[in-house]
Design an enzyme around this catalytic site. Structure first.
Site, PDB file in Angstrom:
ATOM      1  N   GLU A 158      -0.418  -2.151   5.263  1.00 40.09           N
ATOM      2  CA  GLU A 158       0.589  -2.049   6.326  1.00 40.09           C
ATOM      3  C   GLU A 158       0.522  -0.692   6.994  1.00 40.09           C
ATOM      4  O   GLU A 158       0.710  -0.579   8.219  1.00 40.09           O
ATOM      5  CB  GLU A 158       1.984  -2.280   5.739  1.00 40.09           C
ATOM      6  CG  GLU A 158       3.101  -2.307   6.783  1.00 40.09           C
ATOM      7  CD  GLU A 158       3.619  -0.932   7.184  1.00 40.09           C
ATOM      8  OE1 GLU A 158       4.048  -0.760   8.343  1.00 40.09           O
ATOM      9  OE2 GLU A 158       3.579  -0.001   6.343  1.00 40.09           O
ATOM     10  N   GLU A 159       0.237   0.346   6.205  1.00 42.69           N
ATOM     11  CA  GLU A 159       0.273   1.703   6.746  1.00 42.69           C
ATOM     12  C   GLU A 159      -0.814   1.963   7.782  1.00 42.69           C
ATOM     13  O   GLU A 159      -0.708   2.918   8.556  1.00 42.69           O
ATOM     14  CB  GLU A 159       0.163   2.727   5.611  1.00 42.69           C
ATOM     15  CG  GLU A 159       1.331   2.717   4.629  1.00 42.69           C
ATOM     16  CD  GLU A 159       2.634   3.196   5.239  1.00 42.69           C
ATOM     17  OE1 GLU A 159       2.621   3.646   6.400  1.00 42.69           O
ATOM     18  OE2 GLU A 159       3.668   3.116   4.556  1.00 42.69           O
TER      19      GLU A 159
ATOM     20  N   ASP B 286       0.816  -1.211   0.000  1.00 46.98           N
ATOM     21  CA  ASP B 286       0.000   0.000   0.000  1.00 46.98           C
ATOM     22  C   ASP B 286       0.853   1.266   0.000  1.00 46.98           C
ATOM     23  O   ASP B 286       2.037   1.256   0.327  1.00 46.98           O
ATOM     24  CB  ASP B 286      -0.962   0.003   1.184  1.00 46.98           C
ATOM     25  CG  ASP B 286      -0.275  -0.185   2.534  1.00 46.98           C
ATOM     26  OD1 ASP B 286       0.796  -0.847   2.582  1.00 46.98           O
ATOM     27  OD2 ASP B 286      -0.783   0.307   3.557  1.00 46.98           O
TER      28      ASP B 286
END
Length: 442
Positions: A162-163, A95
């Site tokens: 992930e962010e 992402d």
């Protein structure tokens, strides 16, 4: 008698140069650079990585992997079976971030989106996930082309979100290790904005911090700004809480334990002469130890309630403390034994002078979750240098700051970093595949 096994150091010494200098590698570099530019031009936000996932799934399928898509959102799992041996999992994140790119590069992202808040924003791979994915595909190509150098199961995992701390949770919750394979070794890399391209850095033990997002809703009794004595001002209470929070790390946590309590946002009030009824504080907490995390949260609740009590508020108007558990991630702990093996592989692949020791950082990574399941599987993440060497040296001489990760100006030296990322990850995987004897075929 066991066959197909050599001591790791001897085995890598015999094989570490052959693949990296092959004609296939020279041909592969332009293809990987084109992939990087394509991924960089077309970033997608967390849980929206559909096109990105399809690109990676297609590449893995063409290499002969058994590919599954849409796990935990837009996660991709590729399996390659190559006889008896350990299972090595290599993970990339996919992402991007809601940042408008300002690098001026020809391949810069022009993507624009409307955020849930209604604000317009650009989208950018400002944390290097495009480089992670490119190294991931390059490693898959090298290992698929050199199956005579390893035995076991290669598990390639492309994880989104992930962010926002949600991608690894989603994939694990949907049975990543139960439906596909239980890895014996788990690897990842992350770009560094403070390390020159050509180098990597690694450390055993705690490497990245746990992360919690916390809201404190502060209540009061509003009224006219000209008559403050008839109110309980929540802005004053919030200000007192902000100052009190500074004592958690300085006075309640051991100086030997890393701890960060940061108030990143404060919102309250509507007009110059109005005292409102509430204020919202938004915090980020960072630590390595679960005990420190619990101490931080307990202190936040206690201090907030104590300040409300001292202002004469009744218990029903004490601040509420909300932990956004869906965004919480644990610290990342590099398994010391496995990390020592990976470090040896990095030195053999790149040369000892290109491998540095590094300090832990207070940034977070949901990669740590893969090592926190009931099986306590060994994980290792290492840092990949991305700063153009002349820029790095000039910054050191002049004392100027380099663009950090999550900066709109972050522009990695991808041409130098890609081959290092592929070589480093491929050799790390080869080391782990051959660190234990293969099963006896007789």
């Amino acid at each position: 008698m066991k066959t197909g096994y050599l001591l790791p150091t001897l085995w890598l010494a015999l094989t570490s140069v052959t693949w990296a200098n092959s004609p296939d590698w020279v041909t592969d570099q332009p293809q990987l650079e084109a992939l990087y530019q394509d991924l960089h031009r077309h970033p997608e936000l967390s849980f929206q990585e559909q096109a990105t996932a399809q690109k990676l799934a297609t590449q893995l399928a063409e290499l002969g992997f058994e590919v599954t898509t849409d796990l935990g959102g837009h996660g991709v799992v590729g399996l390659m079976f190559n006889g008896d041996g350990p299972t090595v999992m290599i993970r990339t994140d996919t992402d991007a971030l809601p940042i408008t790119e300002e690098t001026g590069k020809e391949y810069a992202s022009k993507v624009r989106v409307t955020l849930p808040s209604g604000a317009e924003s650009g989208v950018m791979h400002a944390c290097g996930h495009d480089l992670h994915m490119t190294s991931f595909i390059g490693t898959a190509r090298q290992l698929a082309a050199n199956k005579d150098q390893w035995q076991g199961t290669l598990m390639m995992v492309a994880q989104g979100a992930e962010e926002v701390g949600g991608g690894a949770k989603a994939m694990l919750n949907e049975g990543l290790f139960e439906r596909f394979a239980r890895p014996d070794h788990i690897l990842a890399l992350h770009v560094s904005a403070s390390l020159p391209a050509g180098k990597v850095a690694i450390r055993p033990g705690y490497t990245l911090a746990s992360v919690d997002s916390v809201d404190i809703q502060v209540f009061g009794k509003g009224g006219h700004g000209a008559y403050p004595h008839t109110t309980v001002d929540p802005i004053v209470l919030a200000s007192r809480i902000v100052l009190a929070l500074q004592t958690i790390t300085s006075r309640e946590i051991s100086p030997l334990e890393p701890s960060v309590v940061t108030v990143g946002s404060i919102h309250g009030g509507t007009k110059h002469n109005v005292i409102g009824n509430e204020v919202t504080l938004q915090l980020t907490l960072r630590s390595y130890s679960p005990q420190v995390r619990e101490a931080q949260l307990a202190a936040i609740k206690r201090l907030s309630a104590g300040i409300a009590m001292s202002a004469g508020l009744p218990p029903e108007l004490y601040p509420t403390v909300t932990v956004h558990e869906q965004e919480s991630i644990p610290s990342t702990y590099n398994d010391p034994a496995q990390t020592a093996q990976v470090r040896e592989a990095l030195q053999l692949a790149l040369g000892a002078e290109q491998v540095e020791d590094t300090e832990p950082v207070m940034a977070g990574e949901d990669f740590g979750l893969y090592g926190r399941t009931g099986d306590k599987l060994p994980i290792t993440i290492f840092w990949l240098g991305t700063v153009e060497p002349e820029q790095f040296n000039a910054a050191r001489i002049n004392g100027t700051a380099l663009p950090s990760l999550h900066s709109s100006h972050f522009a990695p030296d991808y041409r130098a970093a890609i081959p290092v990322g592929v070589k480093a990850m491929t050799q790390s995987a080869l080391m782990l595949f051959n660190a234990n004897p293969a099963a006896d075929p007789f």
